[in-house]
Design an enzyme around this catalytic site. Structure first.
Site, PDB file in Angstrom:
ATOM      1  N   ASP A  25       0.837  -1.208   0.000  1.00 10.80           N
ATOM      2  CA  ASP A  25       0.000   0.000   0.000  1.00 10.80           C
ATOM      3  C   ASP A  25       0.873   1.260   0.000  1.00 10.80           C
ATOM      4  O   ASP A  25       1.988   1.253   0.518  1.00 10.80           O
ATOM      5  CB  ASP A  25      -0.919  -0.024   1.233  1.00 10.80           C
TER       6      ASP A  25
ATOM      7  N   ASN B 254     -10.917  -2.460  -5.348  1.00  7.25           N
ATOM      8  CA  ASN B 254     -10.156  -1.485  -6.140  1.00  7.25           C
ATOM      9  C   ASN B 254     -10.844  -1.113  -7.463  1.00  7.25           C
ATOM     10  O   ASN B 254     -10.465  -0.141  -8.114  1.00  7.25           O
ATOM     11  CB  ASN B 254      -8.721  -1.977  -6.408  1.00  7.25           C
TER      12      ASN B 254
HETATM   13  C1  IPE Z   1      -5.348  -2.690  -0.254  1.00  2.23           C
HETATM   14  O1  IPE Z   1      -5.018  -1.352  -0.359  1.00  2.23           O
HETATM   15  C2  IPE Z   1      -5.289  -3.359  -1.590  1.00  2.23           C
HETATM   16  C3  IPE Z   1      -3.961  -3.540  -2.169  1.00  2.23           C
HETATM   17  C4  IPE Z   1      -2.843  -3.212  -1.613  1.00  2.23           C
HETATM   18  C5  IPE Z   1      -3.934  -4.163  -3.478  1.00  2.23           C
HETATM   19  P1  IPE Z   1      -6.141  -0.204  -0.536  1.00  2.23           P
HETATM   20  O2  IPE Z   1      -5.418   1.062  -0.675  1.00  2.23           O
HETATM   21  O3  IPE Z   1      -7.064  -0.590  -1.630  1.00  2.23           O
HETATM   22  O4  IPE Z   1      -6.924  -0.299   0.839  1.00  2.23           O
HETATM   23  P2  IPE Z   1      -7.837   0.789   1.570  1.00  2.23           P
HETATM   24  O5  IPE Z   1      -8.839   1.263   0.562  1.00  2.23           O
HETATM   25  O6  IPE Z   1      -6.939   1.890   2.029  1.00  2.23           O
HETATM   26  O7  IPE Z   1      -8.452   0.067   2.723  1.00  2.23           O
HETATM   27  C1  IPE Z   2      -1.559   0.257  -3.337  1.00  2.00           C
HETATM   28  O1  IPE Z   2      -1.296   1.615  -3.371  1.00  2.00           O
HETATM   29  C2  IPE Z   2      -1.765  -0.321  -4.708  1.00  2.00           C
HETATM   30  C3  IPE Z   2      -3.145  -0.743  -4.983  1.00  2.00           C
HETATM   31  C4  IPE Z   2      -4.138  -0.682  -4.163  1.00  2.00           C
HETATM   32  C5  IPE Z   2      -3.402  -1.266  -6.307  1.00  2.00           C
HETATM   33  P1  IPE Z   2      -2.479   2.686  -3.373  1.00  2.00           P
HETATM   34  O2  IPE Z   2      -2.822   2.990  -4.789  1.00  2.00           O
HETATM   35  O3  IPE Z   2      -3.597   2.228  -2.542  1.00  2.00           O
HETATM   36  O4  IPE Z   2      -1.760   3.917  -2.730  1.00  2.00           O
HETATM   37  P2  IPE Z   2      -2.399   4.944  -1.696  1.00  2.00           P
HETATM   38  O5  IPE Z   2      -2.897   4.140  -0.546  1.00  2.00           O
HETATM   39  O6  IPE Z   2      -3.522   5.641  -2.420  1.00  2.00           O
HETATM   40  O7  IPE Z   2      -1.285   5.846  -1.339  1.00  2.00           O
HETATM   41 MG    MG Z   3      -4.040   2.462  -0.578  1.00  3.59          MG
END
Ligand code: IPE
Ligand code: IPE
Ligand code: MG
Length: 240
Positions: A26, A74
């Site tokens: 993340d 997502n």
């Molecule tokens: C979890 O991260 C999913 C992945 C790392 C693929 P998110 O960024 O989607 O999670 P939330 O929305 O902050 O809970």
């Molecule tokens: C994790 O990084 C990757 C996926 C969820 C695909 P994020 O895209 O959630 O990054 P933040 O949390 O918005 O910084």
């Molecule tokens: Mg995230």
């Protein structure tokens, strides 16, 4: 998976590594925004780091690793970002596909990856088949994965078979992770302290580790520090 020698921290005991480690990658978006870059550049950097960390986990001798790539939630993101994430997944599989076979690494997928663009589905199927007999390392990619979906899918299979299960172990066979070693250690980067629908069944007794580092900056050195922390913990599994 490019080989790059990383020094091993003396405090890390290579004989007591987890059998199965999972990472919730993340913070790609925030990593990019901090640098004044579009979010998709964060996903690209995150994918480059995935290669580095997979290589390091493999070099350490850990047998199995699960990475959270794309969640069932997502899909709520803008189409442009989803397309950007799929583009880096596509590049990763195309660039590293042959290397997996060379390294004896088996690729499996947790999640309904068939909902991805057709060419990626094909590449996944090709890789899963080509690496199915590799035993040195298992790389489990969680793609279009959600733990609640996984469990519901398992329950529905049990119902269709008209069975009644006698133990939790029996249910494990109906999960994507069937046959993998128990999940010992879960790392989440970016400072969020939640699980976001990740492996809710498998992590009943996993050790959890949260770091504020954004995923693209999470280094092999920091992975070793996390593993040292894991090795300090006393796992009791309900006993004394
Ligand atoms: C979890 O991260 C999913 C992945 C790392 C693929 P998110 O960024 O989607 O999670 P939330 O929305 O902050 O809970
Ligand atoms: C994790 O990084 C990757 C996926 C969820 C695909 P994020 O895209 O959630 O990054 P933040 O949390 O918005 O910084
Ligand atoms: Mg995230």
């Amino acid at each position: 998976m490019e080989a790059k020698k990383v020094k091993i921290n003396k405090r890390l005991d290579l004989a007591r590594l987890p059998q199965h480690i999972a990472i919730i990658m993340d913070g790609n978006g925030r990593w990019a925004t901090r640098r004044g870059l579009p979010r998709n550049m964060g996903h690209k950097a995150g994918c480059e780091n995935l290669k580095v960390i997979v290589q390091h986990i493999y070099d350490l001798g850990i047998k199995c690793a699960t990475f959270f790539v794309f969640s069932t939630e997502n899909w709520r993101r803008p189409k442009e970002e989803i397309d950007g994430i799929f583009a880096v997944v596509r590049d990763y599989l195309n660039e590293d596909g042959d290397d997996f076979v060379k390294k004896g690494a088996r690729i499996i997928v947790s999640g309904d990856y068939k909902k991805l663009p057709a060419d990626i589905v094909e590449t996944f199927e090709h890789l899963i088949d080509k690496t199915k007999d590799c035993t040195k390392f298992t790389l489990n990619l969680a793609v279009n994965y959600g733990a609640r979906d996984e469990m519901l899918r398992g329950i529905n299979m049990v119902v269709r078979e008209g069975r009644e299960l006698a133990s939790p172990d029996e249910f494990e066979k109906y999960l994507y992770s069937s046959g993998l070693p128990p999940l010992d250690f879960v790392i989440r980067t970016s400072g969020e302290q939640r699980l976001s629908n990740f492996m809710l069944w498998q992590l009943a007794y996993s050790e959890l580790y949260f770091t504020r580092t954004y995923w693209p900056s999470f280094s092999p050195k920091e992975l070793q520090l996390a593993l040292i922390d894991f090795q300090k913990r006393k796992r009791r599994f309900g006993a004394v």
